[in-house]
Design a protein around this motif. Structure first.
Motif, PDB file in Angstrom:
ATOM      1  N   SER A  83       0.609  -1.094  -0.063  1.00 40.31           N
ATOM      2  CA  SER A  83       0.183  -0.015  -0.107  1.00 40.31           C
ATOM      3  C   SER A  83       1.081   1.241  -0.036  1.00 40.31           C
ATOM      4  N   ARG A  84       0.299   2.273  -0.405  1.00 40.61           N
ATOM      5  CA  ARG A  84       1.243   3.506  -0.495  1.00 40.61           C
ATOM      6  C   ARG A  84       1.162   4.368   0.707  1.00 40.61           C
ATOM      7  N   ARG A  85       0.153   3.903   1.803  1.00 43.02           N
ATOM      8  CA  ARG A  85       0.035   4.786   2.885  1.00 43.02           C
ATOM      9  C   ARG A  85       0.522   4.042   4.057  1.00 43.02           C
ATOM     10  N   ARG A  86       1.891   4.553   4.068  1.00 39.38           N
ATOM     11  CA  ARG A  86       2.706   4.257   5.298  1.00 39.38           C
ATOM     12  C   ARG A  86       1.850   4.716   6.849  1.00 39.38           C
ATOM     13  N   ASP A  87       1.167   5.847   6.555  1.00 44.63           N
ATOM     14  CA  ASP A  87       0.578   6.382   7.681  1.00 44.63           C
ATOM     15  C   ASP A  87      -0.316   5.463   8.542  1.00 44.63           C
ATOM     16  N   VAL A  88      -0.970   4.582   7.667  1.00 40.57           N
ATOM     17  CA  VAL A  88      -1.935   3.931   8.293  1.00 40.57           C
ATOM     18  C   VAL A  88      -1.486   2.316   8.006  1.00 40.57           C
ATOM     19  N   ASP A  89      -0.660   2.364   7.369  1.00 40.55           N
ATOM     20  CA  ASP A  89      -0.166   0.890   7.076  1.00 40.55           C
ATOM     21  C   ASP A  89       1.319   0.603   7.121  1.00 40.55           C
ATOM     22  N   PRO A  90       1.869   0.745   8.197  1.00 43.89           N
ATOM     23  CA  PRO A  90       3.168   0.253   8.310  1.00 43.89           C
ATOM     24  C   PRO A  90       3.524  -1.072   8.628  1.00 43.89           C
ATOM     25  N   TYR A  91       4.758  -1.541   8.216  1.00 37.78           N
ATOM     26  CA  TYR A  91       5.211  -2.610   8.176  1.00 37.78           C
ATOM     27  C   TYR A  91       6.516  -2.778   9.152  1.00 37.78           C
ATOM     28  N   HIS A  92       6.374  -4.162   9.666  1.00 34.59           N
ATOM     29  CA  HIS A  92       7.376  -4.583  10.720  1.00 34.59           C
ATOM     30  C   HIS A  92       8.839  -5.076   9.857  1.00 34.59           C
ATOM     31  N   PRO A  93       9.801  -4.621  10.512  1.00 31.28           N
ATOM     32  CA  PRO A  93      11.072  -5.222  10.054  1.00 31.28           C
ATOM     33  C   PRO A  93      11.301  -6.678  10.046  1.00 31.28           C
ATOM     34  N   ALA A  94      12.027  -7.328   9.217  1.00 32.30           N
ATOM     35  CA  ALA A  94      12.268  -8.773   9.324  1.00 32.30           C
ATOM     36  C   ALA A  94      13.006  -8.971  10.477  1.00 32.30           C
ATOM     37  N   GLY A  95      12.494 -10.012  11.278  1.00 31.80           N
ATOM     38  CA  GLY A  95      13.582 -10.608  12.333  1.00 31.80           C
ATOM     39  C   GLY A  95      13.708  -9.405  13.647  1.00 31.80           C
ATOM     40  N   SER A  96      12.455  -8.766  13.402  1.00 30.32           N
ATOM     41  CA  SER A  96      12.460  -7.651  14.785  1.00 30.32           C
ATOM     42  C   SER A  96      12.051  -8.405  16.110  1.00 30.32           C
ATOM     43  N   ASP A  97      12.912  -7.950  17.132  1.00 34.39           N
ATOM     44  CA  ASP A  97      12.900  -8.379  18.443  1.00 34.39           C
ATOM     45  C   ASP A  97      11.684  -7.916  19.027  1.00 34.39           C
ATOM     46  N   VAL A  98      11.162  -6.781  18.440  1.00 32.60           N
ATOM     47  CA  VAL A  98       9.763  -6.049  19.053  1.00 32.60           C
ATOM     48  C   VAL A  98       8.716  -6.655  18.777  1.00 32.60           C
ATOM     49  N   PHE A  99       8.665  -7.613  17.441  1.00 29.82           N
ATOM     50  CA  PHE A  99       7.657  -8.247  17.200  1.00 29.82           C
ATOM     51  C   PHE A  99       7.867  -9.794  17.032  1.00 29.82           C
ATOM     52  N   PRO A 100       8.472 -10.496  18.040  1.00 26.42           N
ATOM     53  CA  PRO A 100       9.046 -11.741  17.734  1.00 26.42           C
ATOM     54  C   PRO A 100       8.389 -12.845  17.565  1.00 26.42           C
ATOM     55  N   TYR A 101       6.892 -12.614  17.502  1.00 32.01           N
ATOM     56  CA  TYR A 101       6.015 -13.993  17.274  1.00 32.01           C
ATOM     57  C   TYR A 101       5.370 -13.985  16.126  1.00 32.01           C
TER      58      TYR A 101
END
Lengths: 873, 351, 335
Positions: free
Chosen positions: A690-708
């Motif tokens: 999507s072009r809308r990062r403001d409402v649709d951000p993505y997680h970085p791969a292998g993020s420890d903040v979102f580990p599951y």
């Protein structure tokens, strides 16, 4: 399957009674797994690695069904020498273009012939011209409007006689060898590392499948949205197709790949599409610049060989069905009345258009995006940006009330008095309250009769659209404006009955089935003509009303008819129950095995015979070879079972028609806890973002903040976004509350209690759920680490008898590039004990996570993540 | 594993072969593991249940109605017997007290029964049929039979308040009525034992042999005690003796019941029922002592105190047993463990 | 006296005075093919217009119904176990798994049920602990993890016993035996005495709190009388619930057990099919894959009225004792 298709599961049980082995591949053990012989836990989002591993197992051990593969697939076909594989380019195929973030598919061609999917050919053209002339519009279309033009199943194939084949399958550039090379690194060890499936388990699975796939035995695959809802969704199914073709499991009894659809008539809604890029019967939507005339359209889209060679007849008959007498040869059968496709108008692109303010109005028919579509917040914010919104449903679903009680109202992001959207709610009739037909996954149409009158103001969809059209036409009556002709010339004359002038659904079916000029019903699409003498609303449905009888209403019990049950309902095409069934016989026309006989050639009668309607020209002998320059089906030989393909072969390798590669390749999901072990290319490079990062951000791969790993799914007791179940006491009491399912191991790690509360967080949102700790969830050993998965049903919303947060508050809008489906089956998240914050604090929690994860506008948006691009390895 | 393909069904040119209905699905057949490790043939030692949920439904009766009835019915029956005795042996004061107590208790019994049903009309349904398989049915008939008899007998004691014409009539039927009541009254005191024993409630059913005796004795204690308490000491002797006798019998039966129930007797010894029943034992001892003293040296004070003690004993016993039943029904272990033991025993026996 | 046969073998309909009754009809619930879809629960409630009875998450795997009762005539039990099912391979042993959670979950749920042990239908487990609760399970992920997993499902229903305590003890005759050998409540006659509730050895029949009358499965008596099968059996997609003449069902069940044993599912056993058991065999019997109590069934139920003759004898004897003692008191009393 037992979980979401319990009624259909009775046939799996019957198969088990007949000796079948049932394998269940799923991150969690479901009600299917409870009865399966083998449960294979898997890390969500890695199925192509598994299927690739199975393909490699077959190829490296010579377990393919050789004779089937040689004669019935394109294994022997030689591919263009310019083609480069992912093995050469570190996860990319040749033809990648950074400027459009897409492939130019020229180099994927067969050698010596021009192959193109209906739209693909046009693609290459515009692609090149775009590059050369820099034609912005064409370029833009090339970028935005790629896959939506791949609607048609047809694939043009010119100069078929030039096609080079090596039936020894030894030529290094033949599909078979390319396949071998492509999957050679998909070893059991790699599968274990990527999918978390232990080698021992993988070998057991591989053995089960191969031992049961040969002349005497067949294996079937069944999948649902667990396979499709990925940024590589289409390639998942392709991978299964490759495996099934290699094992000779297509077109044979007990074989095949069954798509278990999510609703009663989803198959029907693609046959006679609710899709923006298709016309009925999978005819592609015409193009503004390249389709000035019907001839151009047909020339462009029809294959010269195979049944798609008859496309002009299908198209003209459709135009006659639309515009009746107004459609004549002189005015190109009103071809100009058809809308032209201007780009990608898929649902998620539409949501972005709403956010951008370019989409002003929205019809929701039995759809509840505020709960059921990815990134529910974006959905609501989009609707809050509309001028008008029409919701047709049984009850006041969340998509009809978000403006007064949505999460954004609670959080203070939106204030009801500031929302300009005018919302109309129109009560809809249920299927029990109207006549009509369902088309199930077997392409079988089954008629249902109205049991009761709809309550109060509830009306059928047919009633709504017919009378809406009638009123619009009444308003336009007498208009001389050219633009109004398409509406005014429509054949819009269904007879109505009852106090509410309910239109006759049977008449609609008759129109779909089609009529001859004399008004008599057609009985087969073979009768369709391109001279305007026939009208047919959907060529593949032609025959559903053969002989003036509603064939779809047939209800003869299986105990009183042939076991294939041809007299129960009606299946397209031509009441065939098993597609491509010519493949059930060997090249000479004999059953592969006497214990797997389905369709065979009868030399005495000189015709194909068997248990089902042959999916083949009934009198074309096995030894028929097409003369030079033969067209349409006549260009296919007696050993070409896949008659809808231009070359009559099952495609292990897709020279055109797909946007993200001719061979399925393992890419990690948009959001993954680990890097791609196979290539430098992390995700599907052609995936849509999507072009809308403001409402649709993505997680970085292998993020420890979102580990599951988070995966969403349905429960037996509820239906999709809940509109048909959360308001019913008898269903609500069976699953009264939103819960998540976690393994005891994850519970220990995250500090969760059985029946306690948990808050699940992603960069899109935060929800609270009750916790079910269960042994049915197991951790998987992936790469060098243990990965924990969170299971989450998505039925809930804030309205109804049973209420709860919606799983889609968490999901994002990264899409598969071929069909624009969202990736909600595999993403990453964090889970913590306790309930979520209320009011504005809810968003603050999410923003805090975004900060901690260091998420920016560019996070996860790189299409190409390998530098080895272009130059061969 | 499934490496050895099952012959399975076939699709031949002439159609299907070796098919089977879905209900014969071979579940757990083809996973390729060594079979037979699933269900241990020998049941496990540890107690298992379905998430600790009750197996049977505890009685839905309200204690203040039905437990009270178990007590009141006993008093009514016991007192009716004493009234008849007093009548025959010419003890007018004792007779008067016993008749009034009996009639009062009977009235209250009917009241609490109707209260538990919700509407008076519903009691009439009890009299649609006579069902020997239903102690409640028999009980309803017994009570319906007893009520008019004790009522008329009681009316005779209040004949002063009646119009003369009626008083004469009542006077003539009172004695036969009172005596006839003795044919029913004793059963009213003991059938309540069968009433609660004839259920799946472990502690109740387990004691079905003893409960009628226990309840009868308890009833005699209560009736004797209560009548003694409201009778001039001069004529109270038989009531004292009946009360003491009943109470002693109850105390003798108590350990017998526990022996019979074994481990299943637990609900009688713990929690609320445990407290009520031990209190009842103390009341019994006190009551016996006081009334014994009073029979040696008659005293109104001793009679009232001792009589009420025995009355309390009986009430506590009935409430104790009622709550013990609820507890034993609610906890699945009281249902499962004895049945499981029974099965293992028979299994051993057959071995 | 239509139901004085209190124990032993019997054919209830004739024993209840039906001259030429149809064959005894019943259910064979084969839990080995149950997929836990709960269609039986919904179909039953729809057909019999049984009210919804509580929306509470019980934490008993996927079972949020709890148990049979006045407003639940079909109940699907869900049991997760760290045990294998025949030759089924669930692969848990190969996965990096720690100890099983099933035991602890049982405790959490049982604890939440409280003193009454969830004896009331739809009882909330109460095990909800809102707000942050970092406690969590104590056991860490260890090497000596669980190695087995099976998920049992079973649809429970009124057993329609050959010797039905509920029917025997009913003082009003509201509960009666149908010509099909089933046991049905006549709601216009039930007076809410509640005697049948504790009398049922399976805890099936229960009182509706609002009106005090009792309700339970009728085996769709209304459908049977017009030759239809009960709603639950009709709705069952996998034929886990099989309806028919009891004799046929018992034969089929015996065959099914052999079949499963042959397939390696040695734990398969029948429950309620034995005419010599404590209730004379049930009209609705089951194929189970574990001990009955695991599904919430009593392992060896006995119809309480089997002992009623003895109870009456003791009652009469005791009554005599009371009479004698009461009158003897006068003899013993000096003036």
């Amino acid at each position: 399957m037992a979980e979401c298709h319990p009624v259909g599961f009775q046939w799996v049980m019957e198969a088990k009674a007949r000796g079948a082995t049932l394998v269940h591949v799923d991150p969690r053990l479901t009600r299917t797994g409870a009865l399966a012989d083998l449960h294979v836990p898997i890390r969500a989002g890695t199925d192509i690695a598994l299927l690739g591993g199975l393909i490699n197992h077959v190829l490296s051990n010579g377990l393919e069904f050789r004779e089937y593969v040689v004669h019935y697939t394109n294994a022997a076909t030689i591919v263009n020498e310019d083609f480069r594989d992912t093995e050469d380019l570190d996860g990319l195929f040749s033809g990648w273009r950074d400027d459009t973030a897409s492939y130019s598919t020229d180099s994927w061609q067969y050698e010596g012939v021009r192959v193109a999917s209906a739209a693909g050919k046009r693609e290459q053209g515009t692609g090149q011209t775009a590059r050369e002339s820099g034609d912005e519009r064409a370029l833009h279309r090339h970028v935005t409007g790629r896959s939506h033009e791949h609607g048609s199943h047809g694939s043009a194939l010119e100069d078929l006689h030039n096609l080079r084949r090596d039936e020894t399958l030894e030529d290094p550039r033949c599909v078979f060898q390319l396949l071998k090379r492509h999957y050679r690194r998909y070893t059991p060890q790699t599968v274990a590392k990527i999918c978390g499936i232990p080698e021992e388990l993988f070998r057991q699975l591989a053995e089960t499948i191969t031992v049961n796939s040969n002349r005497d035995r067949t294996t079937a695959w069944a999948y649902a949205v667990g396979w499709t809802q990925h940024t590589v969704g289409v390639q998942y199914i392709r991978a299964a197709s490759v495996l099934q073709l290699l094992l000779g499991n297509i077109g044979r009894p007990g074989g095949g790949i069954l798509a278990l659809r999510g609703h009663a008539s989803i198959q029907g809604s693609t046959d006679i599409p609710t899709l923006y890029n298709l016309l009925p019967g999978y005819l592609p939507m015409p193009h503004p610049d390249s389709h000035g005339s019907l001839d151009a359209y047909v020339a462009d889209d029809s294959a010269e060989t195979g049944y798609w060679g008859n496309m002009r007849s299908y198209a003209v008959s459709l135009l006659k069905a639309y515009w009746g007498d107004a459609a004549t040869a002189d005015n190109d059968f009103c071809f100009d009345y058809l809308p032209r496709i201007t780009g990608d108008h898929s649902t998620y692109r539409t949501v972005q258009a709403q956010l951008d303010g370019t989409c002003k109005g929205y019809f929701l028919n039995g759809q509840n995006p505020a709960v059921g579509s990815a990134n529910a917040r974006a959905q609501r914010l989009g609707m809050a940006n509309l001028d008008w919104l029409v919701v047709r449903d049984f009850t006041l679903i969340e998509s009809a009330t978000w403006w007064q009680d949505g999460s954004e109202i609670e959080s203070g992001e939106l204030r009801t008095e500031d929302i300009g959207t005018e919302v109309f709610f129109l009560p809809a009739a249920a299927h029990t309250e109207k006549d009509g037909s369902f088309t199930n996954t077997q392409r079988m149409l089954q008629w249902h009769h109205k049991a009761v009158e709809p309550p109060g103001d509830a009306r059928s969809d047919l009633w709504f659209w017919y009378h809406l059209g009638r009123r619009i036409r009444a308003k336009l009556a007498g208009s001389t404006a050219e633009r109004d002709r398409p509406v005014l010339d429509l054949t819009w004359d269904y007879s109505t009955s009852g106090p509410h002038q309910e239109p006759s659904a049977e008449e609609v079916l008759q129109e779909i089935n089609g009529r001859k000029a004399d008004g008599s019903n057609l009985s087969s699409y073979e009768e369709l003509a391109d001279d305007g003498s026939t009208a047919c609303g959907c060529w593949i449905y032609c025959g559903a009303y053969a002989g003036g009888v509603n064939q779809t209403a047939r209800r003869k019990p299986h105990t009183e008819q042939h076991w294939v049950a041809p007299e129960w309902g009606w299946a397209w095409p031509a009441n065939r129950r098993l597609l491509y069934n010519r493949a059930s016989a060997d090249p000479q026309g004999r059953p592969w095995s006497e214990r797997k006989a389905y369709i065979w050639w009868n030399p005495e009668q000189g015709r194909w015979t068997g248990h089902d309607v042959p999916d083949f020209q009934p009198t074309k002998p096995p030894d028929y070879r097409p003369p030079e320059g033969a067209k349409r089906q006549d260009a296919l030989s007696g050993v070409d079972p896949f008659i809808m393909q231009a070359d009559g072969k099952g495609w292990l390798y897709v020279p055109a028609g797909l946007t993200d590669g001719p061979l399925p390749t393992h890419y990690e999901p948009q959001e993954s806890p680990v890097p791609n072990l196979l290539y430098g290319q992390q995700q599907n490079p052609a995936r849509q973002l999507s072009r809308r990062r403001d409402v649709d951000p993505y997680h970085p791969a292998g993020s420890d903040v979102f580990p599951y790993v988070l995966t969403t799914y349905r429960l037996t007791e509820h239906h999709t976004a809940g509109g048909m179940s959360r308001w019913l006491p008898y269903l609500s009491e069976l699953q009264p509350e939103l819960f998540c399912e976690v393994s005891p191991e994850l519970a220990a790690v995250a500090g969760l209690d059985h029946l306690g509360w948990a808050t699940i967080v992603t960069a899109r949102g935060a929800i609270e759920t009750r916790v079910l700790v269960t042994d049915r969830m197991v951790p998987v050993r992936v790469h060098d680490r243990t990965v924990y998965q969170v299971g989450l049903p998505y039925h809930w919303g804030r309205n109804g008898l049973t209420t709860g947060d919606s799983a889609n508050e968490l999901t994002h809008m990264a899409l598969d590039p071929d069909v624009h489906i969202q990736e909600v089956k595999a993403l990453t998240c964090d889970i913590r004990p306790g309930r979520r914050p209320r009011g504005p604090d809810r968003r603050r929690l999410v923003e805090e996570y975004v900060r901690r994860a260091g998420i920016t506008d560019t996070t996860g948006t790189a299409h190409r993540t390998t530098d080895r691009h272009g130059e061969p390895a | 594993m499934s490496g050895a393909p099952d012959p399975g069904s076939e699709v031949r040119r002439d159609g299907l072969h070796r098919t089977a209905p879905g209900r014969e699905a071979r579940i757990g057949a083809r996973g390729g593991r060594r079979a037979g490790r699933g269900g241990e043939v020998v049941p496990p030692a540890e107690f298992r249940s379905y998430y600790g949920r009750a197996v049977i439904k505890p009685p839905v009766w309200k204690a203040h109605n039905i437990a009270s009835y178990l007590f009141l019915g006993g008093v009514a029956g016991g007192a009716a017997v004493l009234a008849a005795g007093a009548d025959l042996t010419g003890r007018p004061d004792l007779r008067r007290a016993a008749r009034l107590v009996s009639a009062g208790a009977t009235g209250l019994s009917l009241t609490v029964l109707v209260a538990d049903l919700g509407r008076p009309g519903r009691f009439v349904h009890m009299l649609r049929v006579v069902k020997p398989t239903s102690p409640m049915s028999i009980g309803a008939w017994l009570l319906s039979g007893l009520s008019p008899l004790v009522a008329v007998a009681a009316l005779d004691e209040a004949s002063g308040l009646l119009p003369r014409r009626w008083a004469g009539l009542v006077g003539r039927v009172a004695r036969p009525g009172g005596l006839a009541a003795t044919a029913i009254a004793p059963a009213v005191t003991t059938y309540t034992g069968a009433l609660i024993a004839d259920t799946a409630v472990p502690v109740w059913h387990g004691a079905y042999r003893e409960l009628p005796y226990l309840f009868g004795a308890s009833a005699l204690a209560a009736a004797g005690g209560l009548v003694a308490a409201v009778t001039p000491p001069g004529q109270a002797a038989p009531a004292r003796i009946a009360g003491v006798a009943g109470s002693v019998a109850a105390q003798v039966l108590d350990p017998a019941v526990h022996r019979r129930l074994g481990a299943a007797a637990e609900p009688l010894t713990r929690g609320r029922p445990g407290r009520l029943l031990s209190a009842s034992r103390w009341c019994s001892r006190v009551g016996i002592a006081l009334l014994a003293a009073s029979s040696l040296r008659p005293s109104r004070v001793l009679d009232v105190a001792g009589g009420l003690a025995l009355t309390a004993e009986s009430a506590l016993t009935k409430f104790g047993w009622f709550y013990a039943g609820i507890d034993s029904a609610a906890d699945p272990k009281y249902t499962v463990v004895p049945q499981r033991d029974r099965l293992t025993d028979t299994a051993d026996a057959t071995r | 006296m239509t139901d004085n046969l209190l124990e032993g073998r019997g054919d209830p309909a004739p024993d209840s005075g039906y001259p030429q009754p149809p064959p005894r009809m019943g259910f064979f619930t084969d839990t080995s093919v149950c997929i836990g879809c709960k269609a039986c629960e919904v179909a039953c409630k729809e057909w019999n217009s049984v009210p919804e009875d509580g929306l509470s998450l019980l934490g008993m795997s996927y079972d949020n119904t709890g148990m049979l009762g006045a407003d639940t005539w079909r109940h699907v039990a869900f049991i997760e176990q760290d045990r294998p099912l025949g030759r089924q391979n669930n692969a848990v042993a190969l996965m990096p798994a720690g100890p099983s959670s099933t035991g602890r979950n049982q405790e959490v749920v049982a604890a939440g049920l409280g003193e009454r042990h969830g004896a009331q239908l739809g009882t909330d487990t109460g095990a909800v602990r809102p707000g942050p609760d970092p406690g969590g399970p104590t056991q860490p992920v260890t090497a000596d993890g669980r190695t087995e997993l099976r998920w049992l499902m079973a649809s429970d229903v009124c057993k329609h016993c050959t010797h039905a305590a509920c029917l025997d003890v009913c003082p009003t005759g509201s509960l009666f035996r149908t010509e099909f050998g089933t046991v049905v409540v006549q709601e216009d006659i039930c007076n809410g005495c509640g005697y049948c509730v504790p009398a049922c050895p399976y805890g099936v029949i229960d009182q509706r709190k609002d009106d005090g009358r009792v309700w339970k499965c009728t085996l769709c008596y209304d459908r049977l009388t017009v030759g239809q099968e009960p709603a639950c059996a009709k709705a069952c997609p996998t034929e886990s619930i099989q309806f028919g003449p009891l004799d046929e069902l018992r034969e089929r069940a015996a065959h099914r057990v052999e079949q499963l044993h042959g397939a390696g599912v040695t734990e398969a056993r029948l429950y309620g099919d034995d005419p010599d058991d404590g209730v004379g065999g049930t009209g609705a019997f089951f194929l189970l894959l574990d001990e009955p109590e695991v599904y919430g069934f009593p392992p060896d139920p006995v119809v309480t009225t089997r002992d009623l003759p003895a109870m009456w004898r003791h009652t009469a004897l005791a009554a005599l004792g009371v009479a004698v003692a009461g009158l003897a008191a006068f003899a013993g009393a000096r003036r």
